[in-house]
Design a protein around this motif. Structure first.
Motif, PDB file in Angstrom:
ATOM      1  N   GLY A  48       0.763  -1.238   0.000  1.00 15.18           N
ATOM      2  CA  GLY A  48       0.000   0.000   0.000  1.00 15.18           C
ATOM      3  C   GLY A  48       0.793   1.288   0.000  1.00 15.18           C
ATOM      4  N   GLY A  49       2.119   1.214   0.008  1.00  8.27           N
ATOM      5  CA  GLY A  49       2.935   2.434  -0.004  1.00  8.27           C
ATOM      6  C   GLY A  49       2.931   3.089  -1.376  1.00  8.27           C
ATOM      7  N   ARG A  50       3.041   4.402  -1.381  1.00 13.79           N
ATOM      8  CA  ARG A  50       3.074   5.151  -2.644  1.00 13.79           C
ATOM      9  C   ARG A  50       4.517   5.256  -3.096  1.00 13.79           C
ATOM     10  NH1 ARG A  50       3.792  10.205  -4.790  1.00 13.79           N
ATOM     11  NH2 ARG A  50       2.266  10.887  -6.314  1.00 13.79           N
ATOM     12  N   VAL A  51       4.822   4.771  -4.301  1.00 15.93           N
ATOM     13  CA  VAL A  51       6.169   4.874  -4.843  1.00 15.93           C
ATOM     14  C   VAL A  51       6.306   6.189  -5.593  1.00 15.93           C
ATOM     15  CG1 VAL A  51       7.883   3.839  -6.365  1.00 15.93           C
ATOM     16  CG2 VAL A  51       6.373   2.368  -5.037  1.00 15.93           C
ATOM     17  N   ILE A  71      10.988   8.538  -9.897  1.00 17.10           N
ATOM     18  CA  ILE A  71      11.753   9.301  -8.917  1.00 17.10           C
ATOM     19  C   ILE A  71      11.162   8.958  -7.549  1.00 17.10           C
ATOM     20  CG2 ILE A  71      12.439  11.568  -8.080  1.00 17.10           C
ATOM     21  CD1 ILE A  71      12.099  12.583 -10.964  1.00 17.10           C
ATOM     22  N   TYR A  72      11.956   8.272  -6.734  1.00 14.42           N
ATOM     23  CA  TYR A  72      11.511   7.813  -5.418  1.00 14.42           C
ATOM     24  C   TYR A  72      12.461   8.369  -4.364  1.00 14.42           C
ATOM     25  CZ  TYR A  72      10.296   4.591  -1.636  1.00 14.42           C
ATOM     26  OH  TYR A  72       9.904   4.054  -0.434  1.00 14.42           O
ATOM     27  N   ARG A  73      11.943   9.199  -3.481  1.00 12.52           N
ATOM     28  CA  ARG A  73      12.729   9.811  -2.412  1.00 12.52           C
ATOM     29  C   ARG A  73      13.984  10.521  -2.941  1.00 12.52           C
ATOM     30  NH1 ARG A  73      12.154   5.690   2.714  1.00 12.52           N
ATOM     31  NH2 ARG A  73       9.889   5.799   2.772  1.00 12.52           N
ATOM     32  N   GLY A  74      13.811  11.263  -4.023  1.00  8.42           N
ATOM     33  CA  GLY A  74      14.885  12.080  -4.558  1.00  8.42           C
ATOM     34  C   GLY A  74      15.891  11.361  -5.438  1.00  8.42           C
ATOM     35  N   ARG A  75      15.621  10.118  -5.805  1.00 10.00           N
ATOM     36  CA  ARG A  75      16.544   9.384  -6.683  1.00 10.00           C
ATOM     37  C   ARG A  75      15.750   8.540  -7.668  1.00 10.00           C
ATOM     38  NH1 ARG A  75      17.109   4.051  -4.639  1.00 10.00           N
ATOM     39  NH2 ARG A  75      16.055   3.849  -2.647  1.00 10.00           N
ATOM     40  N   PHE A  76      16.395   8.208  -8.786  1.00  8.80           N
ATOM     41  CA  PHE A  76      15.735   7.368  -9.778  1.00  8.80           C
ATOM     42  C   PHE A  76      15.819   5.909  -9.349  1.00  8.80           C
ATOM     43  CE2 PHE A  76      16.748  10.944 -12.699  1.00  8.80           C
ATOM     44  CZ  PHE A  76      15.466  11.163 -13.174  1.00  8.80           C
ATOM     45  N   THR A  93       2.948  -2.704  -7.783  1.00 10.03           N
ATOM     46  CA  THR A  93       4.111  -3.565  -7.931  1.00 10.03           C
ATOM     47  C   THR A  93       4.065  -4.644  -6.861  1.00 10.03           C
ATOM     48  OG1 THR A  93       6.516  -3.680  -7.965  1.00 10.03           O
ATOM     49  CG2 THR A  93       5.564  -1.994  -6.565  1.00 10.03           C
ATOM     50  N   SER A  94       4.565  -5.813  -7.189  1.00  9.33           N
ATOM     51  CA  SER A  94       4.604  -6.898  -6.206  1.00  9.33           C
ATOM     52  C   SER A  94       5.712  -6.672  -5.182  1.00  9.33           C
ATOM     53  CB  SER A  94       4.793  -8.246  -6.912  1.00  9.33           C
ATOM     54  OG  SER A  94       5.983  -8.240  -7.676  1.00  9.33           O
ATOM     55  N   LEU A  95       6.527  -5.649  -5.391  1.00  8.82           N
ATOM     56  CA  LEU A  95       7.583  -5.296  -4.442  1.00  8.82           C
ATOM     57  C   LEU A  95       6.986  -4.600  -3.234  1.00  8.82           C
ATOM     58  CD1 LEU A  95      10.131  -3.763  -6.973  1.00  8.82           C
ATOM     59  CD2 LEU A  95      10.115  -6.089  -6.083  1.00  8.82           C
ATOM     60  N   THR A  96       7.607  -4.782  -2.084  1.00 11.86           N
ATOM     61  CA  THR A  96       7.194  -4.072  -0.883  1.00 11.86           C
ATOM     62  C   THR A  96       7.953  -2.751  -0.807  1.00 11.86           C
ATOM     63  OG1 THR A  96       8.907  -5.074   0.488  1.00 11.86           O
ATOM     64  CG2 THR A  96       6.780  -6.247   0.350  1.00 11.86           C
ATOM     65  N   THR A  97       7.601  -1.927   0.161  1.00  7.23           N
ATOM     66  CA  THR A  97       8.303  -0.665   0.340  1.00  7.23           C
ATOM     67  C   THR A  97       9.780  -0.916   0.669  1.00  7.23           C
ATOM     68  OG1 THR A  97       6.261   0.326   1.164  1.00  7.23           O
ATOM     69  CG2 THR A  97       8.284   1.518   1.632  1.00  7.23           C
ATOM     70  N   ALA A  98      10.058  -1.937   1.463  1.00 11.22           N
ATOM     71  CA  ALA A  98      11.458  -2.282   1.809  1.00 11.22           C
ATOM     72  C   ALA A  98      12.228  -2.687   0.549  1.00 11.22           C
ATOM     73  CB  ALA A  98      11.484  -3.400   2.835  1.00 11.22           C
ATOM     74  N   ASP A  99      11.571  -3.434  -0.359  1.00 11.92           N
ATOM     75  CA  ASP A  99      12.223  -3.832  -1.611  1.00 11.92           C
ATOM     76  C   ASP A  99      12.556  -2.616  -2.464  1.00 11.92           C
ATOM     77  OD1 ASP A  99      11.962  -6.540  -0.922  1.00 11.92           O
ATOM     78  OD2 ASP A  99      10.054  -6.729  -1.995  1.00 11.92           O
ATOM     79  N   VAL A 100      11.633  -1.671  -2.560  1.00 13.74           N
ATOM     80  CA  VAL A 100      11.846  -0.460  -3.371  1.00 13.74           C
ATOM     81  C   VAL A 100      12.973   0.374  -2.765  1.00 13.74           C
ATOM     82  CG1 VAL A 100      10.794   1.674  -4.228  1.00 13.74           C
ATOM     83  CG2 VAL A 100       9.482  -0.456  -4.238  1.00 13.74           C
ATOM     84  N   ASN A 101      13.065   0.412  -1.443  1.00  7.73           N
ATOM     85  CA  ASN A 101      14.146   1.163  -0.783  1.00  7.73           C
ATOM     86  C   ASN A 101      15.521   0.599  -1.152  1.00  7.73           C
ATOM     87  OD1 ASN A 101      12.657   3.128   0.588  1.00  7.73           O
ATOM     88  ND2 ASN A 101      12.233   1.742   2.275  1.00  7.73           N
ATOM     89  N   LYS A 102      15.593  -0.710  -1.442  1.00  9.81           N
ATOM     90  CA  LYS A 102      16.859  -1.358  -1.781  1.00  9.81           C
ATOM     91  C   LYS A 102      17.272  -1.143  -3.228  1.00  9.81           C
ATOM     92  CE  LYS A 102      16.111  -5.025   1.573  1.00  9.81           C
ATOM     93  NZ  LYS A 102      15.847  -6.460   1.729  1.00  9.81           N
ATOM     94  N   LEU A 103      16.352  -0.675  -4.083  1.00 12.67           N
ATOM     95  CA  LEU A 103      16.673  -0.504  -5.496  1.00 12.67           C
ATOM     96  C   LEU A 103      17.594   0.683  -5.714  1.00 12.67           C
ATOM     97  CD1 LEU A 103      13.185  -1.127  -7.124  1.00 12.67           C
ATOM     98  CD2 LEU A 103      15.097  -2.700  -7.004  1.00 12.67           C
TER      99      LEU A 103
END
Length: 103
Positions: A48-51, A71-76, A93-103
């Motif tokens: 449910g997090g907004r990317v 653009i997520y938290r100031g970076r691509f 996306t099937s990714l979680t917020t933690a997964d997106v943070n790792k990208l």
């Protein structure tokens, strides 16, 4: 004029009914899913997090979306298109917020 409007309304309803009967595994359904992968479409995570909104779509050699740039938290970040599924007016996306943070 009434007949023209009525005919247009009937045609639009019949077209929607035919589209609703397309099985999810058909090539037409796949094309419909990839049609919503375009710039400015909002992407959310599976929890449910907004990317953010899609900035750019990167296609593979066959012209199908391979990944999207956001653009997520100031970076691509690049999210694989294979993780995206349409849901109402957004893509999830099937990714979680933690997964997106790792990208």
């Amino acid at each position: 004029m009434k007949h023209l409007i009525l005919t247009a309304a009937v045609f639009s309803l019949s077209t929607a009914a035919v589209a609703a009967e397309v099985p999810a595994s058909s090539p037409t359904a796949t094309a419909a899913a990839t049609a919503v992968i375009k710039p400015r479409v909002l992407v959310k995570t599976s929890n449910g997090g907004r990317v953010g909104s899609i900035d750019r779509v990167i296609n593979d050699a066959s012209g199908q979306p391979a990944s999207v740039q956001i653009i997520y938290r100031g970076r691509f970040v690049m999210i694989p298109a294979s993780t995206l599924t349409p849901s109402e007016k957004v893509l999830v996306t099937s990714l979680t917020t933690a997964d997106v943070n790792k990208l």
